[in-house]
Design an enzyme around this catalytic site. Structure first.
Site, PDB file in Angstrom:
ATOM      1  N   HIS A 214       0.458  -8.180   6.828  1.00 12.87           N
ATOM      2  CA  HIS A 214      -0.449  -7.353   7.613  1.00 12.87           C
ATOM      3  C   HIS A 214      -1.294  -8.261   8.498  1.00 12.87           C
ATOM      4  O   HIS A 214      -1.983  -9.145   8.009  1.00 12.87           O
ATOM      5  CB  HIS A 214      -1.340  -6.536   6.672  1.00 12.87           C
ATOM      6  CG  HIS A 214      -2.030  -5.383   7.327  1.00 12.87           C
ATOM      7  ND1 HIS A 214      -2.845  -5.531   8.418  1.00 12.87           N
ATOM      8  CD2 HIS A 214      -2.014  -4.067   7.040  1.00 12.87           C
ATOM      9  CE1 HIS A 214      -3.321  -4.347   8.764  1.00 12.87           C
ATOM     10  NE2 HIS A 214      -2.819  -3.441   7.939  1.00 12.87           N
ATOM     11  N   ASN A 215      -1.233  -8.039   9.813  1.00 10.85           N
ATOM     12  CA  ASN A 215      -1.933  -8.922  10.746  1.00 10.85           C
ATOM     13  C   ASN A 215      -3.422  -8.626  10.885  1.00 10.85           C
ATOM     14  O   ASN A 215      -4.130  -9.348  11.583  1.00 10.85           O
ATOM     15  CB  ASN A 215      -1.275  -8.833  12.127  1.00 10.85           C
ATOM     16  CG  ASN A 215       0.110  -9.428  12.127  1.00 10.85           C
ATOM     17  OD1 ASN A 215       0.353 -10.437  11.478  1.00 10.85           O
ATOM     18  ND2 ASN A 215       1.035  -8.794  12.831  1.00 10.85           N
ATOM     19  N   ASP A 216      -3.883  -7.563  10.247  1.00 12.64           N
ATOM     20  CA  ASP A 216      -5.311  -7.225  10.317  1.00 12.64           C
ATOM     21  C   ASP A 216      -5.761  -6.678   8.965  1.00 12.64           C
ATOM     22  O   ASP A 216      -6.367  -5.631   8.877  1.00 12.64           O
ATOM     23  CB  ASP A 216      -5.552  -6.197  11.430  1.00 12.64           C
ATOM     24  CG  ASP A 216      -7.038  -5.926  11.664  1.00 12.64           C
ATOM     25  OD1 ASP A 216      -7.860  -6.809  11.347  1.00 12.64           O
ATOM     26  OD2 ASP A 216      -7.376  -4.823  12.133  1.00 12.64           O
ATOM     27  N   LEU A 217      -5.425  -7.394   7.901  1.00  7.61           N
ATOM     28  CA  LEU A 217      -5.756  -6.923   6.559  1.00  7.61           C
ATOM     29  C   LEU A 217      -7.250  -7.059   6.311  1.00  7.61           C
ATOM     30  O   LEU A 217      -7.823  -8.131   6.451  1.00  7.61           O
ATOM     31  CB  LEU A 217      -4.977  -7.727   5.524  1.00  7.61           C
ATOM     32  CG  LEU A 217      -5.137  -7.259   4.073  1.00  7.61           C
ATOM     33  CD1 LEU A 217      -4.614  -5.845   3.907  1.00  7.61           C
ATOM     34  CD2 LEU A 217      -4.409  -8.220   3.132  1.00  7.61           C
ATOM     35  N   ASN A 221      -8.415  -1.272   5.027  1.00 12.23           N
ATOM     36  CA  ASN A 221      -6.982  -0.983   5.003  1.00 12.23           C
ATOM     37  C   ASN A 221      -6.384  -0.975   3.609  1.00 12.23           C
ATOM     38  O   ASN A 221      -5.178  -0.818   3.454  1.00 12.23           O
ATOM     39  CB  ASN A 221      -6.239  -2.024   5.843  1.00 12.23           C
ATOM     40  CG  ASN A 221      -6.649  -1.988   7.287  1.00 12.23           C
ATOM     41  OD1 ASN A 221      -7.047  -0.954   7.779  1.00 12.23           O
ATOM     42  ND2 ASN A 221      -6.578  -3.125   7.955  1.00 12.23           N
TER      43      ASN A 221
END
Length: 227
Positions: A214-217, A221
């Site tokens: 996940h690039n924006d964990l 989220n």
């Protein structure tokens, strides 16, 4: 469909059965999914998984689960069209809607830009083909993870709408996870000490073992289900 090896199928950790990781804000880059299939280029003649169908609409495209959606249209992604059945909820950078349907609930979200570019362009992205759009990529990824038995919500439908040839915007519908709470909300409520941090880490590792990064964990989220 993402393949789950025998060793991963045998994975078990106390408490993770109610820990739900939700991929809701992929960054502008292509989401890492080395352990899943590579990008395949989704088009109107693309061979979709069983019960996933593509519908072309004026200026756009919808991919949907035909077991959940019988009449795909852009109205599905319009909170105002749902009337009192749509309830707004703010989490993270924007508002999402909990939509009451005949059997259960769905979660509707629109894609919003982040960072400095959001000051000038809030919802539009460069268009390089439907298969490259954020919402269709996310729909495909969640569908693969759901089919592989990972704890993600079942994807319902994704909309890509083109603008002025060069741009697009879009939205995503998933099933709503009843009784779940984001990790961020749990921390704000003062329950940080009661959070199963080891289980959180173990579940993130499980996704990484499947090649999903996940690039924006962040805490907004990650969803934790009822005890």
């Amino acid at each position: 469909m993402a393949h789950v090896t025998d060793s991963r199928e045998a994975y078990n950790a106390k408490g993770v059965e109610w820990l739900l990781v939700l991929l809701h804000t992929l960054s502008d880059g292509t989401p890492g999914q080395q352990g899943a299939h590579p990008n395949r280029g989704l088009t109107s003649d693309y061979m979709t998984p069983s019960n996933h169908t593509i519908q072309n609409i004026p200026g756009g495209q919808i991919i949907f689960d035909d077991e959940l959606v019988t009449e795909p249209s852009a109205k599905l992604f319009d909170a105002a069209a749902w009337g009192t059945r749509a309830t707004a909820h703010s989490e993270g950078r924007s508002t999402v809607w909990r939509v009451q349907v005949q059997k259960g609930c769905w979660l509707l979200k629109h894609y919003w830009r982040g960072g400095l570019v959001a000051r000038w362009v809030s919802r539009r992205y460069w268009f390089f083909g439907f298969g490259s759009t954020r919402m269709i990529r996310e729909y495909r990824l969640i569908a693969d993870l759901y089919d592989a038995g990972l704890p993600v919500p079942r994807p319902v439908a994704a909309l890509t709408q083109r603008h002025l040839i060069l741009f697009y915007s879009g939205s995503l519908l998933t099933e709503y996870l009843e009784g779940s709470q984001s990790l961020a909300s749990r921390i704000r409520s003062g329950a940080a000490n009661e959070t199963p941090w080891e289980a959180v880490g173990a579940m993130i590792r499980r996704f990484h073992d499947e090649g999903v990064i996940h690039n924006d964990l962040n805490a907004s989220n990650i969803l934790i289900g009822p005890d």
